[in-house]
Enzyme design. Structure first.
Site, PDB file in Angstrom:
ATOM      1  N   HIS A 191       7.168  -2.853  -2.169  1.00  0.00           N
ATOM      2  CA  HIS A 191       8.546  -2.935  -2.242  1.00  0.00           C
ATOM      3  C   HIS A 191       9.615  -1.749  -2.613  1.00  0.00           C
ATOM      4  CE1 HIS A 191       6.839  -7.103  -1.898  1.00  0.00           C
ATOM      5  NE2 HIS A 191       7.988  -7.595  -1.623  1.00  0.00           N
TER       6      HIS A 191
ATOM      7  N   HIS B  48       2.774  -5.481 -10.089  1.00  0.00           N
ATOM      8  CA  HIS B  48       2.536  -4.149 -10.002  1.00  0.00           C
ATOM      9  C   HIS B  48       2.833  -3.732 -11.594  1.00  0.00           C
ATOM     10  CE1 HIS B  48       2.517  -3.626  -5.610  1.00  0.00           C
ATOM     11  NE2 HIS B  48       3.472  -4.737  -5.696  1.00  0.00           N
TER      12      HIS B  48
END
Length: 271
Positions: A193, A235
């Site tokens: 992303h 993440h």
């Protein structure tokens, strides 16, 4: 012969090393030899019995333990620095994972953060680019959209390949969603992303004429999309930062292999 024997005896008497005070230095005592020999025999027998009774696994462990101890007691400076930075990264990422689950401090905002993350998924961007490409009627618009589609496909392939090589898991045990599996964004490093948001924001800033508030809003959107992945626990911080770096490098790659209008028209006619 009788004359030679007195001569040898005389030599022995005249030899200084044969005196009583030097005998103990030249020849060890018999008692010490016997005690040492008996001690060696006993230790040898005990060692043989111990090796017979010990298993091969124990012998391997006993051989490996000193090496492991030496590695732990004498680490390199690079190893210490890397492990320290890794520990700080994991600790800070877990603290910032305020939306990792519903029981977290910001668990009620998890759905909104996920919605923000969807704006950085590759599948919606590819679908939107194809729709705009079909409806576009200008050559300049088709050229930009075809190169944007190329950039999105390259981003998915590059990030998926890097994640397969690194195979780093996130700070929390969270299963990827359906869109993550479609874009092969199943591991943590680098953050797909973040790379996609950085690449798109740089692409639009470079090829679209936007007002200053929109340009600022575009940069803020890219940052929010990247760090929203840390907030939901998918993440680490370093994954997002590396994603921003890879996104910029992907933009530079697309600029190097930019397809001209003639090539874009040929691909559109084939499609």
């Amino acid at each position: 012969m009788p004359a030679s024997q007195p001569r040898s005896r005389a030599r022995d008497r005249n030899n200084v090393l044969n005196r009583a005070e030097f005998l103990s230095l030249n020849q060890p005592l018999k008692g010490n030899q016997e005690s040492r020999s008996s001690g060696r025999k006993q230790s040898g027998q005990a060692g043989a019995a111990g090796t017979q009774n010990s298993n091969p696994k124990e012998r391997r462990q006993s051989q490996q333990l000193p090496e492991e101890d030496c590695m732990q007691l004498n680490p390199s400076f690079k190893g210490i620095a890397f492990n320290s930075l890794l520990a700080i990264d994991i600790c800070m990422s877990k603290r910032l994972g305020v939306c990792a689950n519903t029981a977290s401090s910001w668990g009620s905002a998890r759905s909104m953060i996920n919605l923000l993350g969807i704006t950085g998924h590759g599948i919606p961007w590819i679908a939107g680019t194809l729709i705009c490409l079909v409806k576009s009627s200008t050559l300049a618009g088709q050229e930009v959209l075809m190169n944007l589609l190329l950039a999105l496909l390259l981003d998915i392939m590059i990030v998926a390949g890097l994640q397969k090589l690194a195979k780093r898991k996130g700070p929390y045990d969270i299963n990827p969603g359906l869109l993550d599996y479609l874009t092969m964004d199943t591991y943590a490093f680098p953050a797909g992303h973040a790379s996609r948001a950085a690449m798109l924001s740089k692409f639009f800033l470079n090829h679209l004429v936007l007002a200053i508030p929109l340009r600022i809003l575009l940069v803020v959107w890219a940052l929010c999309v990247g760090f929203s992945r840390v907030m939901i626990g998918r993440h680490h911080i370093t994954d997002v930062l590396s994603g921003f770096v890879f996104g910029y490098l992907q933009f530079r790659l697309v600029e190097l292999i930019w397809m001209p209008s003639n090539t874009c028209q040929m691909l559109i006619s084939i499609w």
